[in-house]
Design a protein around this motif. Structure first.
Motif, PDB file in Angstrom:
ATOM      1  N   ILE A  19       0.855  -1.194   0.000  1.00  0.00           N
ATOM      2  CA  ILE A  19       0.000   0.000   0.000  1.00  0.00           C
ATOM      3  C   ILE A  19       0.888   1.241   0.000  1.00  0.00           C
ATOM      4  CG2 ILE A  19      -1.765   1.274   1.286  1.00  0.00           C
ATOM      5  CD1 ILE A  19      -2.788  -1.354   0.132  1.00  0.00           C
ATOM      6  N   SER A  20       1.994   1.174   0.694  1.00  0.00           N
ATOM      7  CA  SER A  20       2.913   2.316   0.743  1.00  0.00           C
ATOM      8  C   SER A  20       3.425   2.669  -0.650  1.00  0.00           C
ATOM      9  CB  SER A  20       4.099   2.010   1.652  1.00  0.00           C
ATOM     10  OG  SER A  20       3.676   1.831   2.971  1.00  0.00           O
ATOM     11  N   GLU A  21       3.710   1.662  -1.457  1.00  0.00           N
ATOM     12  CA  GLU A  21       4.163   1.923  -2.821  1.00  0.00           C
ATOM     13  C   GLU A  21       3.088   2.649  -3.621  1.00  0.00           C
ATOM     14  OE1 GLU A  21       5.327  -0.497  -6.898  1.00  0.00           O
ATOM     15  OE2 GLU A  21       5.092  -1.610  -5.026  1.00  0.00           O
ATOM     16  N   VAL A  22       1.845   2.207  -3.486  1.00  0.00           N
ATOM     17  CA  VAL A  22       0.730   2.855  -4.183  1.00  0.00           C
ATOM     18  C   VAL A  22       0.604   4.301  -3.727  1.00  0.00           C
ATOM     19  CG1 VAL A  22      -1.776   2.837  -4.522  1.00  0.00           C
ATOM     20  CG2 VAL A  22      -0.504   0.689  -4.541  1.00  0.00           C
ATOM     21  N   CYS A  23       0.676   4.526  -2.414  1.00  0.00           N
ATOM     22  CA  CYS A  23       0.560   5.891  -1.870  1.00  0.00           C
ATOM     23  C   CYS A  23       1.684   6.790  -2.373  1.00  0.00           C
ATOM     24  CB  CYS A  23       0.554   5.860  -0.345  1.00  0.00           C
ATOM     25  SG  CYS A  23      -0.918   5.103   0.339  1.00  0.00           S
ATOM     26  N   ARG A  24       2.897   6.255  -2.417  1.00  0.00           N
ATOM     27  CA  ARG A  24       4.026   7.052  -2.917  1.00  0.00           C
ATOM     28  C   ARG A  24       3.814   7.438  -4.377  1.00  0.00           C
ATOM     29  NH1 ARG A  24       7.077   3.659   0.340  1.00  0.00           N
ATOM     30  NH2 ARG A  24       7.418   2.177  -1.351  1.00  0.00           N
ATOM     31  N   GLN A  25       3.407   6.481  -5.189  1.00  0.00           N
ATOM     32  CA  GLN A  25       3.232   6.762  -6.610  1.00  0.00           C
ATOM     33  C   GLN A  25       2.055   7.700  -6.873  1.00  0.00           C
ATOM     34  OE1 GLN A  25       3.446   3.403  -9.246  1.00  0.00           O
ATOM     35  NE2 GLN A  25       5.047   2.431  -8.028  1.00  0.00           N
ATOM     36  N   LEU A  26       1.046   7.639  -6.014  1.00  0.00           N
ATOM     37  CA  LEU A  26      -0.110   8.532  -6.159  1.00  0.00           C
ATOM     38  C   LEU A  26       0.096   9.884  -5.469  1.00  0.00           C
ATOM     39  CD1 LEU A  26      -3.117   6.106  -5.596  1.00  0.00           C
ATOM     40  CD2 LEU A  26      -2.709   7.495  -7.607  1.00  0.00           C
ATOM     41  N   SER A  27       1.113   9.962  -4.617  1.00  0.00           N
ATOM     42  CA  SER A  27       1.346  11.157  -3.791  1.00  0.00           C
ATOM     43  C   SER A  27       0.131  11.477  -2.928  1.00  0.00           C
ATOM     44  CB  SER A  27       1.710  12.366  -4.658  1.00  0.00           C
ATOM     45  OG  SER A  27       2.904  12.125  -5.354  1.00  0.00           O
ATOM     46  N   ILE A  28      -0.401  10.426  -2.310  1.00  0.00           N
ATOM     47  CA  ILE A  28      -1.520  10.570  -1.376  1.00  0.00           C
ATOM     48  C   ILE A  28      -1.031  10.114  -0.011  1.00  0.00           C
ATOM     49  CG2 ILE A  28      -3.812   9.714  -0.739  1.00  0.00           C
ATOM     50  CD1 ILE A  28      -4.519   9.528  -3.656  1.00  0.00           C
ATOM     51  N   ASN A  29      -1.395  10.854   1.012  1.00  0.00           N
ATOM     52  CA  ASN A  29      -1.020  10.532   2.379  1.00  0.00           C
ATOM     53  C   ASN A  29      -1.505   9.131   2.739  1.00  0.00           C
ATOM     54  OD1 ASN A  29      -1.723  10.381   5.348  1.00  0.00           O
ATOM     55  ND2 ASN A  29      -0.546  12.273   5.310  1.00  0.00           N
ATOM     56  N   ARG A  30      -0.627   8.334   3.349  1.00  0.00           N
ATOM     57  CA  ARG A  30      -0.955   6.945   3.683  1.00  0.00           C
ATOM     58  C   ARG A  30      -2.137   6.859   4.643  1.00  0.00           C
ATOM     59  NH1 ARG A  30       1.366   1.581   4.209  1.00  0.00           N
ATOM     60  NH2 ARG A  30      -0.410   0.436   5.003  1.00  0.00           N
ATOM     61  N   ALA A  31      -2.186   7.735   5.620  1.00  0.00           N
ATOM     62  CA  ALA A  31      -3.293   7.715   6.583  1.00  0.00           C
ATOM     63  C   ALA A  31      -4.622   7.996   5.880  1.00  0.00           C
ATOM     64  CB  ALA A  31      -3.055   8.731   7.693  1.00  0.00           C
ATOM     65  N   GLN A  32      -4.619   8.943   4.961  1.00  0.00           N
ATOM     66  CA  GLN A  32      -5.837   9.255   4.219  1.00  0.00           C
ATOM     67  C   GLN A  32      -6.230   8.084   3.323  1.00  0.00           C
ATOM     68  OE1 GLN A  32      -7.824  11.912   4.673  1.00  0.00           O
ATOM     69  NE2 GLN A  32      -9.235  10.929   3.269  1.00  0.00           N
ATOM     70  N   ASN A  34      -5.597   4.972   3.829  1.00  0.00           N
ATOM     71  CA  ASN A  34      -6.131   3.911   4.689  1.00  0.00           C
ATOM     72  C   ASN A  34      -7.609   4.152   4.992  1.00  0.00           C
ATOM     73  OD1 ASN A  34      -3.863   2.326   4.838  1.00  0.00           O
ATOM     74  ND2 ASN A  34      -3.107   3.269   6.716  1.00  0.00           N
ATOM     75  N   LYS A  35      -8.002   5.409   5.103  1.00  0.00           N
ATOM     76  CA  LYS A  35      -9.423   5.722   5.315  1.00  0.00           C
ATOM     77  C   LYS A  35     -10.245   5.337   4.091  1.00  0.00           C
ATOM     78  CE  LYS A  35      -8.721   9.417   8.652  1.00  0.00           C
ATOM     79  NZ  LYS A  35      -8.897  10.842   8.933  1.00  0.00           N
ATOM     80  N   TYR A  36      -9.681   5.510   2.901  1.00  0.00           N
ATOM     81  CA  TYR A  36     -10.372   5.077   1.677  1.00  0.00           C
ATOM     82  C   TYR A  36     -10.512   3.558   1.679  1.00  0.00           C
ATOM     83  CZ  TYR A  36      -8.926   9.686  -0.175  1.00  0.00           C
ATOM     84  OH  TYR A  36      -8.693  11.018  -0.378  1.00  0.00           O
ATOM     85  N   LEU A  37      -9.437   2.865   2.072  1.00  0.00           N
ATOM     86  CA  LEU A  37      -9.449   1.402   2.071  1.00  0.00           C
ATOM     87  C   LEU A  37     -10.433   0.824   3.082  1.00  0.00           C
ATOM     88  CD1 LEU A  37      -5.627   0.649   1.778  1.00  0.00           C
ATOM     89  CD2 LEU A  37      -7.371   0.183   0.057  1.00  0.00           C
ATOM     90  N   SER A  38     -10.595   1.498   4.204  1.00  0.00           N
ATOM     91  CA  SER A  38     -11.500   1.004   5.241  1.00  0.00           C
ATOM     92  C   SER A  38     -12.933   1.443   5.012  1.00  0.00           C
ATOM     93  CB  SER A  38     -11.026   1.469   6.616  1.00  0.00           C
ATOM     94  OG  SER A  38     -11.186   2.878   6.725  1.00  0.00           O
ATOM     95  N   GLY A  39     -13.157   2.360   4.093  1.00  0.00           N
ATOM     96  CA  GLY A  39     -14.504   2.854   3.829  1.00  0.00           C
ATOM     97  C   GLY A  39     -14.931   3.973   4.757  1.00  0.00           C
ATOM     98  N   GLN A  40     -14.021   4.471   5.603  1.00  0.00           N
ATOM     99  CA  GLN A  40     -14.343   5.562   6.523  1.00  0.00           C
ATOM    100  C   GLN A  40     -14.477   6.892   5.806  1.00  0.00           C
ATOM    101  OE1 GLN A  40     -11.064   5.464   9.223  1.00  0.00           O
ATOM    102  NE2 GLN A  40     -11.995   3.938  10.554  1.00  0.00           N
ATOM    103  N   SER A  41     -13.791   7.025   4.696  1.00  0.00           N
ATOM    104  CA  SER A  41     -13.771   8.284   3.961  1.00  0.00           C
ATOM    105  C   SER A  41     -13.829   7.988   2.475  1.00  0.00           C
ATOM    106  CB  SER A  41     -12.486   9.053   4.308  1.00  0.00           C
ATOM    107  OG  SER A  41     -12.427  10.250   3.582  1.00  0.00           O
TER     108      SER A  41
END
Length: 127
Positions: A19-32, A34-41
């Motif tokens: 997931i960290s690799e995806v976040c780095r390539q997308l330039s999206i904060n990992r914590a944010q 994770n909220k997408y992945l959990s359905g919280q946001s």
């Protein structure tokens, strides 16, 4: 956005090392993310477009039912019992049994061919 988004996002991310690799390539904060992945946001329209572009799907396709989304991105059934209804899989079963596990070759490839409509040019396709 449907409840399928988080499930489909997890499936799309499973094609990457982490997931960290995806976040780095997308330039999206990992914590944010994770909220997408959990359905919280849910991502903004801008981030949704970036995520769709990164995985090679349209925005609306991320909300398809998971079974349909997995067929769209080419995910394989996990057990032979799940594949038994597919006549094409049955046709190739002897070849698959002989070849062993070929999952390391699954991915995206560039295919080069002569362009018949414009002679003298090369057509590049993503397969």
């Amino acid at each position: 956005m449907s409840d399928h988004f988080a499930t489909n996002l997890k499936l799309a991310c499973s094609h990457y090392r982490s997931i960290s690799e995806v976040c780095r390539q997308l330039s999206i904060n990992r914590a944010q993310f994770n909220k997408y992945l959990s359905g919280q946001s849910r991502p903004t329209a801008y981030n949704l477009k970036r995520i769709g572009d990164f995985f090679g799907v349209e925005d609306y396709e991320l909300n398809l039912p998971p079974e349909q989304f997995s067929r769209l991105i080419g995910a394989r059934a996990s057990t032979p019992a799940e594949q038994s209804g597919d006549p094409i899989s049955e046709l190739f079963r002897p070849l698959h049994d002989h070849a062993g596990n070929l999952s390391r070759y699954c991915g995206y490839y560039l295919e080069y061919s002569n362009c018949m409509s414009v002679p003298g040019t090369i057509l590049v396709s993503l397969v």
